[in-house]
Design a protein around this motif. Structure first.
Motif, mmCIF file in Angstrom:
data_model
loop_
_atom_site.group_PDB
_atom_site.id
_atom_site.type_symbol
_atom_site.label_atom_id
_atom_site.label_comp_id
_atom_site.label_asym_id
_atom_site.label_seq_id
_atom_site.Cartn_x
_atom_site.Cartn_y
_atom_site.Cartn_z
ATOM 1 N N ILE A 67 0.837 -1.199 0.000
ATOM 2 C CA ILE A 67 0.000 0.000 0.000
ATOM 3 C C ILE A 67 0.875 1.252 0.000
ATOM 4 C CG2 ILE A 67 -1.652 1.343 1.362
ATOM 5 C CD1 ILE A 67 -2.870 -1.409 2.211
ATOM 6 N N VAL A 68 1.911 1.246 0.810
ATOM 7 C CA VAL A 68 2.825 2.394 0.861
ATOM 8 C C VAL A 68 3.521 2.567 -0.493
ATOM 9 C CG1 VAL A 68 4.961 3.271 1.908
ATOM 10 C CG2 VAL A 68 3.141 2.342 3.356
ATOM 11 N N ASP A 69 3.933 1.470 -1.104
ATOM 12 C CA ASP A 69 4.559 1.549 -2.431
ATOM 13 C C ASP A 69 3.592 2.127 -3.461
ATOM 14 O OD1 ASP A 69 6.936 0.541 -1.456
ATOM 15 O OD2 ASP A 69 6.585 -1.507 -2.183
ATOM 16 N N SER A 70 2.331 1.719 -3.403
ATOM 17 C CA SER A 70 1.321 2.264 -4.316
ATOM 18 C C SER A 70 1.096 3.746 -4.061
ATOM 19 C CB SER A 70 -0.007 1.518 -4.145
ATOM 20 O OG SER A 70 0.121 0.196 -4.549
ATOM 21 N N ALA A 71 1.095 4.127 -2.799
ATOM 22 C CA ALA A 71 0.904 5.530 -2.447
ATOM 23 C C ALA A 71 2.063 6.387 -2.958
ATOM 24 C CB ALA A 71 0.752 5.682 -0.936
ATOM 25 N N LYS A 72 3.260 5.824 -3.003
ATOM 26 C CA LYS A 72 4.414 6.553 -3.562
ATOM 27 C C LYS A 72 4.160 6.898 -5.019
ATOM 28 C CE LYS A 72 7.872 4.531 -0.500
ATOM 29 N NZ LYS A 72 8.985 3.579 -0.403
ATOM 30 N N PHE A 73 3.535 5.984 -5.731
ATOM 31 C CA PHE A 73 3.198 6.215 -7.132
ATOM 32 C C PHE A 73 2.213 7.381 -7.253
ATOM 33 C CE2 PHE A 73 0.404 5.267 -10.786
ATOM 34 C CZ PHE A 73 1.341 5.350 -11.805
ATOM 35 N N LEU A 74 1.373 7.554 -6.235
ATOM 36 C CA LEU A 74 0.369 8.616 -6.243
ATOM 37 C C LEU A 74 0.844 9.918 -5.603
ATOM 38 C CD1 LEU A 74 -2.737 6.466 -5.287
ATOM 39 C CD2 LEU A 74 -2.159 7.357 -7.550
ATOM 40 N N GLY A 75 2.097 9.928 -5.117
ATOM 41 C CA GLY A 75 2.647 11.175 -4.602
ATOM 42 C C GLY A 75 3.119 11.164 -3.166
ATOM 43 N N LEU A 76 3.065 10.020 -2.489
ATOM 44 C CA LEU A 76 3.593 9.941 -1.131
ATOM 45 C C LEU A 76 5.090 10.235 -1.177
ATOM 46 C CD1 LEU A 76 3.105 9.104 1.896
ATOM 47 C CD2 LEU A 76 3.837 6.820 1.206
ATOM 48 N N LYS A 77 5.507 11.194 -0.375
ATOM 49 C CA LYS A 77 6.921 11.581 -0.363
ATOM 50 C C LYS A 77 7.706 10.693 0.593
ATOM 51 C CE LYS A 77 5.824 16.404 -1.359
ATOM 52 N NZ LYS A 77 4.410 16.285 -1.618
ATOM 53 N N PRO A 78 9.003 10.499 0.330
ATOM 54 C CA PRO A 78 9.829 9.698 1.246
ATOM 55 C C PRO A 78 9.764 10.265 2.663
ATOM 56 C CG PRO A 78 11.036 10.187 -0.768
ATOM 57 C CD PRO A 78 9.765 10.998 -0.814
ATOM 58 N N GLY A 79 9.490 9.403 3.617
ATOM 59 C CA GLY A 79 9.413 9.814 5.012
ATOM 60 C C GLY A 79 8.072 10.421 5.420
ATOM 61 N N GLN A 80 7.188 10.665 4.461
ATOM 62 C CA GLN A 80 5.885 11.245 4.787
ATOM 63 C C GLN A 80 5.008 10.196 5.455
ATOM 64 O OE1 GLN A 80 3.559 12.534 1.402
ATOM 65 N NE2 GLN A 80 2.164 13.750 2.672
ATOM 66 N N ASP A 81 4.328 10.594 6.504
ATOM 67 C CA ASP A 81 3.402 9.718 7.198
ATOM 68 C C ASP A 81 2.220 9.418 6.282
ATOM 69 O OD1 ASP A 81 2.293 8.498 9.744
ATOM 70 O OD2 ASP A 81 0.735 9.982 9.286
ATOM 71 N N ILE A 82 1.826 8.147 6.202
ATOM 72 C CA ILE A 82 0.746 7.749 5.309
ATOM 73 C C ILE A 82 -0.565 8.433 5.698
ATOM 74 C CG2 ILE A 82 0.120 5.654 6.581
ATOM 75 C CD1 ILE A 82 0.217 5.839 2.771
ATOM 76 N N ASN A 83 -0.781 8.671 6.987
ATOM 77 C CA ASN A 83 -2.008 9.348 7.409
ATOM 78 C C ASN A 83 -2.027 10.803 6.953
ATOM 79 O OD1 ASN A 83 -3.389 7.206 8.748
ATOM 80 N ND2 ASN A 83 -1.845 7.354 10.354
ATOM 81 N N ALA A 84 -0.870 11.452 6.967
ATOM 82 C CA ALA A 84 -0.783 12.819 6.450
ATOM 83 C C ALA A 84 -1.068 12.820 4.951
ATOM 84 C CB ALA A 84 0.594 13.415 6.739
ATOM 85 N N PHE A 85 -0.595 11.803 4.259
ATOM 86 C CA PHE A 85 -0.857 11.662 2.834
ATOM 87 C C PHE A 85 -2.361 11.499 2.587
ATOM 88 C CE2 PHE A 85 -1.226 8.779 -0.898
ATOM 89 C CZ PHE A 85 -0.746 9.653 -1.862
ATOM 90 N N PHE A 86 -3.007 10.634 3.366
ATOM 91 C CA PHE A 86 -4.450 10.447 3.235
ATOM 92 C C PHE A 86 -5.191 11.769 3.510
ATOM 93 C CE2 PHE A 86 -3.976 5.706 4.333
ATOM 94 C CZ PHE A 86 -4.105 5.320 3.010
#
Length: 100
Positions: free
Chosen positions: A65-84
């Motif tokens: 899921i984190v790898d997929s989120a990176k494809f959508l713009g999750l930055k390295p070190g960014q908390d997944i909840n902040a991304f959501f």
């Protein structure tokens, strides 16, 4: 998990069939509502996965899921909840800006 997959497929099918060229107000709102529902389910699912510290399958799924989120713009070190939260804010803004 099945509901998440179903929503993803519904959203992607809608995009493939209708595209987002000249969406109607109703169609645009419906699409955004589906995306918001999917995002909320993904956020809850990720929370549940994060509670699991021993299950290798859950840990691997979280990584995917984190790898997929990176494809959508999750930055390295960014908390997944902040991304959501960022995605949720973006969807809220899109919803507000759909022309009448």
């Amino acid at each position: 998990m099945a509901e998440i997959q179903e929503l993803q497929e519904d959203i992607m099918t809608g995009l493939a069939i209708n595209g987002m060229r000249n969406p109607t107000q109703e169609g645009g709102l419906l699409h955004i509502q589906k995306m918001k529902k999917l995002l909320e389910k993904q956020k809850n699912f990720m929370f549940r996965l994060s509670l699991e510290k021993e299950d290798a399958d859950a840990i691997e799924m979280k990584k995917q899921i984190v790898d997929s989120a990176k494809f959508l713009g999750l930055k390295p070190g960014q908390d997944i909840n902040a991304f959501f939260d960022t995605l949720s804010t973006t969807l809220d803004n899109l919803e507000k800006n759909i022309p009448d």
